[in-house]
Design an enzyme around this catalytic site. Structure first.
Site, PDB file in Angstrom:
ATOM      1  CG  ASP A  32      -2.188   9.295   7.082  1.00  0.00           C
ATOM      2  OD1 ASP A  32      -1.844   7.868   7.516  1.00  0.00           O
ATOM      3  OD2 ASP A  32      -2.729   9.764   6.547  1.00  0.00           O
ATOM      4  CD  GLU A  86      -2.465   1.123   2.420  1.00  0.00           C
ATOM      5  OE1 GLU A  86      -4.270   1.955   1.976  1.00  0.00           O
ATOM      6  OE2 GLU A  86      -2.553   0.674   3.798  1.00  0.00           O
ATOM      7  CE1 TYR A 137      -7.083   0.327   6.653  1.00  0.00           C
ATOM      8  CE2 TYR A 137      -6.194   0.745   4.673  1.00  0.00           C
ATOM      9  CZ  TYR A 137      -5.910   0.625   5.840  1.00  0.00           C
ATOM     10  OH  TYR A 137      -5.350   0.950   6.185  1.00  0.00           O
TER      11      TYR A 137
END
Length: 260
Positions: free
Chosen positions: A58, A47, A172
């Site tokens: 993030d 990824e 995911y």
């Protein structure tokens, strides 16, 4: 639609490791060296992230990674250039992208054309909810790129199934609440959540966020995950060895070999 993730996950019993790297961290050449070192260690999927100025999904480690990449001169087209090199060198590896939708929206359809040209197999946009993703999904399908939806820890069973129906590469599954970042332990509730989602869907399930040790990866596999992603831990190794990223590359190789 068939791509490398379809072939990779055809055997449901197969367990995959997917490292994550920010393209261009700390710069173009060293990033390419680190990514190549990881692939040469024997992984079958990876990824990669496009650096972005406001990476809301993030944590601090990956935020600093993206800042370094941007300061080094990485742009959307420089990322495409690097991906082109990786694809030519490694024609069989499955490549998933974690990208913020603004980068795609700004360029429009040409962005998807570029991703297809470098052989991208799947795309997840951490900041794009399913309800707003119709145009994105349409363009992914047009250019034969797999769609990836994120399954949150608090997604209802109905929502999990709905998200899975819109994922054509893999699902995911987030290991916990919050942003990306290495954690010292994998929580029992995470293992329980993986098992629960596994019972709800038949499609490939990739688990990410917070995974930082080989034993975490094995725990994800044993709980029913088809693949596990380690990102922030590797990013921290790069950050610790900015004066000699060869050391970081060696430590990443050692981590991958320890999984085997």
């Amino acid at each position: 639609m068939s791509n490398r993730f379809d072939r990779l996950f055809k055997d449901h019993s197969k367990k995959i490791f997917m490292p994550f790297f920010t393209l261009g961290d700390p710069n173009f050449d060293e990033s390419l060296h680190i990514i190549s070192a990881a692939i040469d260690s024997g992984i079958e999927a990876i990824e990669l992230g496009f650096p972005f100025s406001d990476p809301i999904a993030d944590g601090p480690t990956n935020q600093r990674s993206m800042e370094r990449a941007l300061k080094s001169g990485m742009t959307f087209d420089r990322c495409i250039e690097m991906l082109s090199i990786i694809r030519r060198k490694y024609p069989d590896i499955a490549i998933g992208l974690l990208i913020y939708y603004n980068l795609l929206f700004k360029q429009g359809e040409s962005a998807y054309q570029k991703l297809q040209s470098v052989g991208i197999d799947g795309v997840v946009c951490a900041d794009l909810p399913l309800e707003e993703s119709k145009e994105h999904e349409t363009l992914l399908k047009k250019y034969n790129i797999g769609a990836v939806q994120m399954v949150a820890p608090n997604s209802s069973d109905e929502r999990v199934k709905q998200l899975a129906s819109h994922s054509s590469a893999f699902n995911y599954v987030l290991s916990g609440f919050g942003t990306t970042g290495a954690k010292s332990e994998i929580a029992p509730q995470t293992i329980a959540r993986i098992k629960h989602v596994r019972a709800l869907i038949d499609q490939p399930m990739v688990v990410g966020f917070g995974i930082s040790k080989p034993e975490h990866v094995h725990a994800v596999w044993q709980a029913g995950g088809n693949a596990a992603i380690v990102g922030s831990y590797f990013t921290s190794l790069i950050e610790q060895h900015l004066d000699n990223t060869t050391i970081a590359a060696d430590k990443i190789r050692q981590f991958i070999k320890a999984l085997k």
